[in-house]
Design a protein around this motif. Structure first.
Motif, PDB file in Angstrom:
ATOM      1  N   PRO A 182       0.816  -1.224   0.000  1.00  0.00           N
ATOM      2  CA  PRO A 182       0.000   0.000   0.000  1.00  0.00           C
ATOM      3  C   PRO A 182       0.845   1.267   0.000  1.00  0.00           C
ATOM      4  O   PRO A 182       0.533   2.228  -0.719  1.00  0.00           O
ATOM      5  N   GLU A 183       1.904   1.288   0.812  1.00  0.00           N
ATOM      6  CA  GLU A 183       2.727   2.508   0.860  1.00  0.00           C
ATOM      7  C   GLU A 183       3.455   2.754  -0.456  1.00  0.00           C
ATOM      8  O   GLU A 183       3.737   3.899  -0.833  1.00  0.00           O
ATOM      9  N   GLN A 184       3.766   1.675  -1.170  1.00  0.00           N
ATOM     10  CA  GLN A 184       4.403   1.819  -2.476  1.00  0.00           C
ATOM     11  C   GLN A 184       3.423   2.440  -3.474  1.00  0.00           C
ATOM     12  O   GLN A 184       3.785   3.310  -4.264  1.00  0.00           O
ATOM     13  N   ILE A 185       2.183   2.007  -3.427  1.00  0.00           N
ATOM     14  CA  ILE A 185       1.148   2.530  -4.320  1.00  0.00           C
ATOM     15  C   ILE A 185       0.872   3.998  -4.021  1.00  0.00           C
ATOM     16  O   ILE A 185       0.711   4.823  -4.932  1.00  0.00           O
ATOM     17  N   LEU A 186       0.847   4.345  -2.734  1.00  0.00           N
ATOM     18  CA  LEU A 186       0.503   5.712  -2.329  1.00  0.00           C
ATOM     19  C   LEU A 186       1.687   6.674  -2.424  1.00  0.00           C
ATOM     20  O   LEU A 186       1.533   7.868  -2.163  1.00  0.00           O
ATOM     21  N   GLY A 187       2.859   6.148  -2.782  1.00  0.00           N
ATOM     22  CA  GLY A 187       4.016   7.015  -2.916  1.00  0.00           C
ATOM     23  C   GLY A 187       4.606   7.453  -1.601  1.00  0.00           C
ATOM     24  O   GLY A 187       5.308   8.469  -1.535  1.00  0.00           O
ATOM     25  N   LYS A 188       4.329   6.720  -0.538  1.00  0.00           N
ATOM     26  CA  LYS A 188       4.905   7.044   0.765  1.00  0.00           C
ATOM     27  C   LYS A 188       6.296   6.429   0.879  1.00  0.00           C
ATOM     28  O   LYS A 188       6.762   5.736  -0.007  1.00  0.00           O
ATOM     29  N   GLY A 189       6.956   6.651   1.985  1.00  0.00           N
ATOM     30  CA  GLY A 189       8.300   6.112   2.169  1.00  0.00           C
ATOM     31  C   GLY A 189       8.303   4.592   2.094  1.00  0.00           C
ATOM     32  O   GLY A 189       7.539   3.918   2.799  1.00  0.00           O
ATOM     33  N   VAL A 190       9.139   4.054   1.244  1.00  0.00           N
ATOM     34  CA  VAL A 190       9.205   2.606   1.048  1.00  0.00           C
ATOM     35  C   VAL A 190      10.399   2.045   1.807  1.00  0.00           C
ATOM     36  O   VAL A 190      11.532   2.495   1.629  1.00  0.00           O
ATOM     37  N   THR A 191      10.141   1.057   2.661  1.00  0.00           N
ATOM     38  CA  THR A 191      11.192   0.390   3.421  1.00  0.00           C
ATOM     39  C   THR A 191      11.189  -1.096   3.078  1.00  0.00           C
ATOM     40  O   THR A 191      10.425  -1.551   2.227  1.00  0.00           O
ATOM     41  N   LEU A 243       0.977 -16.599   8.825  1.00  0.00           N
ATOM     42  CA  LEU A 243       2.187 -15.881   8.410  1.00  0.00           C
ATOM     43  C   LEU A 243       1.919 -15.035   7.177  1.00  0.00           C
ATOM     44  O   LEU A 243       2.345 -13.870   7.087  1.00  0.00           O
ATOM     45  N   ILE A 244       1.222 -15.619   6.194  1.00  0.00           N
ATOM     46  CA  ILE A 244       0.927 -14.877   4.971  1.00  0.00           C
ATOM     47  C   ILE A 244       0.040 -13.674   5.292  1.00  0.00           C
ATOM     48  O   ILE A 244       0.264 -12.560   4.784  1.00  0.00           O
ATOM     49  N   GLY A 245      -0.969 -13.879   6.137  1.00  0.00           N
ATOM     50  CA  GLY A 245      -1.834 -12.767   6.523  1.00  0.00           C
ATOM     51  C   GLY A 245      -1.073 -11.658   7.222  1.00  0.00           C
ATOM     52  O   GLY A 245      -1.328 -10.472   6.995  1.00  0.00           O
ATOM     53  N   ALA A 246      -0.117 -12.024   8.078  1.00  0.00           N
ATOM     54  CA  ALA A 246       0.689 -11.009   8.770  1.00  0.00           C
ATOM     55  C   ALA A 246       1.543 -10.223   7.780  1.00  0.00           C
ATOM     56  O   ALA A 246       1.701  -9.006   7.917  1.00  0.00           O
ATOM     57  N   CYS A 247       2.085 -10.903   6.770  1.00  0.00           N
ATOM     58  CA  CYS A 247       2.888 -10.207   5.748  1.00  0.00           C
ATOM     59  C   CYS A 247       2.051  -9.194   4.984  1.00  0.00           C
ATOM     60  O   CYS A 247       2.562  -8.154   4.546  1.00  0.00           O
ATOM     61  N   LEU A 248       0.757  -9.474   4.827  1.00  0.00           N
ATOM     62  CA  LEU A 248      -0.117  -8.619   4.021  1.00  0.00           C
ATOM     63  C   LEU A 248      -0.824  -7.550   4.854  1.00  0.00           C
ATOM     64  O   LEU A 248      -1.802  -6.949   4.390  1.00  0.00           O
ATOM     65  N   ALA A 249      -0.346  -7.303   6.054  1.00  0.00           N
ATOM     66  CA  ALA A 249      -0.915  -6.231   6.870  1.00  0.00           C
ATOM     67  C   ALA A 249      -0.759  -4.893   6.155  1.00  0.00           C
ATOM     68  O   ALA A 249       0.253  -4.642   5.487  1.00  0.00           O
ATOM     69  N   LYS A 250      -1.756  -4.035   6.287  1.00  0.00           N
ATOM     70  CA  LYS A 250      -1.708  -2.734   5.596  1.00  0.00           C
ATOM     71  C   LYS A 250      -0.607  -1.834   6.152  1.00  0.00           C
ATOM     72  O   LYS A 250       0.069  -1.124   5.395  1.00  0.00           O
ATOM     73  N   ALA A 251      -0.416  -1.847   7.459  1.00  0.00           N
ATOM     74  CA  ALA A 251       0.600  -0.991   8.080  1.00  0.00           C
ATOM     75  C   ALA A 251       1.959  -1.690   8.061  1.00  0.00           C
ATOM     76  O   ALA A 251       2.066  -2.846   8.498  1.00  0.00           O
ATOM     77  N   PRO A 252       2.992  -1.045   7.565  1.00  0.00           N
ATOM     78  CA  PRO A 252       4.314  -1.675   7.514  1.00  0.00           C
ATOM     79  C   PRO A 252       4.806  -2.178   8.862  1.00  0.00           C
ATOM     80  O   PRO A 252       5.446  -3.229   8.937  1.00  0.00           O
ATOM     81  N   THR A 253       4.482  -1.465   9.935  1.00  0.00           N
ATOM     82  CA  THR A 253       4.976  -1.855  11.261  1.00  0.00           C
ATOM     83  C   THR A 253       4.304  -3.121  11.790  1.00  0.00           C
ATOM     84  O   THR A 253       4.798  -3.722  12.742  1.00  0.00           O
ATOM     85  N   ASP A 254       3.179  -3.503  11.183  1.00  0.00           N
ATOM     86  CA  ASP A 254       2.470  -4.701  11.627  1.00  0.00           C
ATOM     87  C   ASP A 254       2.981  -5.968  10.941  1.00  0.00           C
ATOM     88  O   ASP A 254       2.521  -7.069  11.275  1.00  0.00           O
ATOM     89  N   ARG A 255       3.878  -5.844  10.001  1.00  0.00           N
ATOM     90  CA  ARG A 255       4.374  -7.001   9.266  1.00  0.00           C
ATOM     91  C   ARG A 255       5.599  -7.604   9.955  1.00  0.00           C
ATOM     92  O   ARG A 255       6.388  -6.873  10.570  1.00  0.00           O
TER      93      ARG A 255
END
Length: 564
Positions: A182-191, A243-255
């Motif tokens: 999501p952050e990549q799509i929105l143009g936010k900081g990518v980590t 595990l897959i669901g955790a990777c797909l969390a919307k917030a980067p800090t939740d992954r």
């Protein structure tokens, strides 16, 4: 792989080109070979990019970043010339199908395979992120399946995360719809968390054959990634789904971090048989096919301007086309692949095994005295698989010529592997009962002589190709028609056990004929079906001469020594 067309280069830098693997918005990818015999994937950018100084700066930076990666689970950058009239980069060639092509041919992978892929890719991301880099394009077509594990390829759009200003144009995003975070799509900081999101999407696809976000167009896909939960109903409940669901969390800090994923999935990576048998065969044939290839006639064409056709979509403008996995279908395992051994997808930084349409021709036959040694119990394995093991070992050691295995008689060997359809088939082994050993034939009998009871080991060599492998068999007491032997046939690089039971067919005082054709085949297409004519004769010096009538296994023959 496609043949080289008129106007395409025959050499790039120090590499002779063998064929074209694929094309994409950034450029074309060729299969090449160095003077020392190493096989590489050479990516050449489209000429219209070469005139763009902003692109050259980005390409130069990306090459330098990719040179630093080169880890165990990635395809390393070996050479590059960002300053050439048409810039190019050469990476290690990965022989095997990409994940999207594997699922298109065979359907979703079993959980053990998905877990192994996740573990390997997580380790790759640990290495990438440890260098301050983000891959930014983890997707099925950038995941290659090799005999010894998955490989993450194409670091062509990786960006350093050390605070340097991005060189991407305003409003332009890089990645693949449906696998971008999501952050990549929105143009936010990518980590590095963006790569973890993409990894979760790849694993969902590998396990179900469907990406976690679907849609008819890129806009729909991007909206769902940002605003809707992933579609994971096809995944059975359990740790992998969590595990897959955790990777797909919307917030980067939740992954989870790549380190945490690698730890959770680690046990699956080294497990034997991590890759299903049809894909083992496909990957092994891709490795063997490398030995068949010869470069087109040499033409001294420098790495200058190359006339390309107009790309089907603008490479750096917009999101690019959806990954091929969006339209993937496929049948159950065991269905023959619909294509070759996985030609490269458009613009990938490293290709997969060459397909059937390649124009290069085999070399002339090598000297008959050259051999390759493979640690395996060679009788039970199809000779093609033993050759594949040799090819893999040679590739891993830095070149196909390093073990003196030159391309040559693969057409004959494939005839053998297909059941001896060559116009000059290998002669079947002569039963010891018909031609007794010089050490003394003795009389015929209905049981195993005690002199032959025990475990025997030694090197056997195929009749046609001179491919050597280690062979071991344990012979016990018994009568005609009973199981009196069992071989040890495990080839680690394939993770397949082809061991089987051997029945006594006939005997003399110093020889046996054993039958391996009646038992079940543990891995059809990988293991041979055995033979009713496996001859063993005691030599005068106490060794045991073995001569096989198994044509698909290459009619191995050699002397065995009793093991204490």
């Amino acid at each position: 792989m496609q043949p080289l067309e008129a106007g395409e280069p025959r050499t790039i830098g120090a590499y002779r080109l063998l064929g074209r693997l694929g094309a994409g918005g950034m450029g074309r990818v060729y299969l090449g070979r160095s003077a020392g015999g190493r096989t590489v994937a050479v990516k050449i950018v489209h000429p219209h990019f070469a005139a763009d100084e902003e692109f050259r700066a980005r390409f130069r930076r990306e090459v330098e970043a990719a040179r630093r990666v080169g880890g165990e689970w990635t395809a390393p950058v070996l050479d590059a010339d960002p300053e050439a009239p048409v810039p190019w980069v050469a990476t290690g060639y990965v022989a095997g199908p990409s994940l999207d092509r594997a699922l298109a041919a065979h359907g979703p992978l079993p959980e053990a395979s998905v877990r192994a892929i996740g573990a390997g890719l997580a380790r790759a991301l640990v290495a990438v992120h440890g260098l301050g880099l983000v891959h930014r394009d983890v997707k099925p077509s950038n995941v290659m399946l090799t005999l010894d594990g998955p490989r993450l390829i194409d670091f062509g759009i990786a960006r350093a995360t050390d605070g340097t200003a991005s060189l991407t144009s305003t409003g332009v995003s890089v990645g693949s719809p449906g696998y971008m975070s999501p952050e990549q799509i929105l143009g936010k900081g990518v980590t590095g968390a963006a790569d973890v999101f993409s990894l979760g999407a790849v694993l969902a696809f590998a396990a179900t054959g469907l990406p976690p976000f679907t849609g008819d167009n890129s806009a729909t896909l991007l909206y769902k990634v940002v605003h809707e939960p992933p579609e994971l109903d096809a995944l059975p409940p359990g740790e992998l789904r969590e595990l897959i669901g955790a990777c797909l969390a919307k917030a980067p800090t939740d992954r989870p971090t790549p380190e945490a994923l690698a730890s959770a999935l680690a046990p699956a990576l080294g497990a034997p048989g991590w890759l299903p048998a049809p894909l083992v065969e496909q990957a092994s044939r891709a490795a063997v096919a490398l030995l068949d290839l010869e470069a087109a006639p040499a033409q001294e064409v420098p790495s200058g301007p190359v006339p390309f056709t107009t790309p089907s979509y603008p490479g750096a403008q917009g999101f690019g086309p959806p990954d091929p996995s969006y339209a993937t279908g496929g049948g159950p395992y065991g269905t023959p692949p619909t294509g070759g051994a996985g030609t490269a997808g458009g613009g990938s930084g490293s290709g997969s095994g060459p397909g059937a349409g390649a124009v290069p021709q085999p070399r002339t036959a090598p000297d008959s005295g050259r051999q390759v040694s493979v640690t395996a119990a060679g009788r039970r394995f199809s000779c093609t698989l033993v050759l594949a093991a040799a090819a893999v070992l040679a590739v891993l050691s830095g070149g196909l010529y390093g073990m003196e295995l030159l391309p040559g008689q693969r057409d004959k060997e494939r005839d053998l592997a297909d059941g001896g359809s060559s116009s000059t088939p290998a002669p079947a082994a002569t039963p010891p009962t018909a031609t007794p050993s010089a050490s003394g034939a003795g009389g015929t009998r209905t049981d195993v002589p005690k002199e032959l009871i025990g475990t025997w080991k030694g090197t056997v060599t195929t009749a046609r190709m001179g491919v050597s492998s280690e062979f071991e068999i344990t012979i016990k007491a018994g009568k005609v028609g009973e199981v009196v032997g069992r071989d040890k046939s495990i080839l680690p690089v394939f993770g397949t056990d082809c061991s089987g039971d051997w029945k006594l067919a006939s005997a003399t005082d110093r020889s046996l004929v054993l039958d391996t054709s009646g038992g079940p085949n543990p891995a059809p297409g990988i293991c041979s079906n055995g033979s009713a004519n496996e001859g063993f004769t005691l030599n005068a010096n106490g060794t045991l001469h073995y001569k096989s009538g198994d044509v698909p296994a290459g009619n191995p023959e050699g002397d065995l020594t009793r093991s204490p």
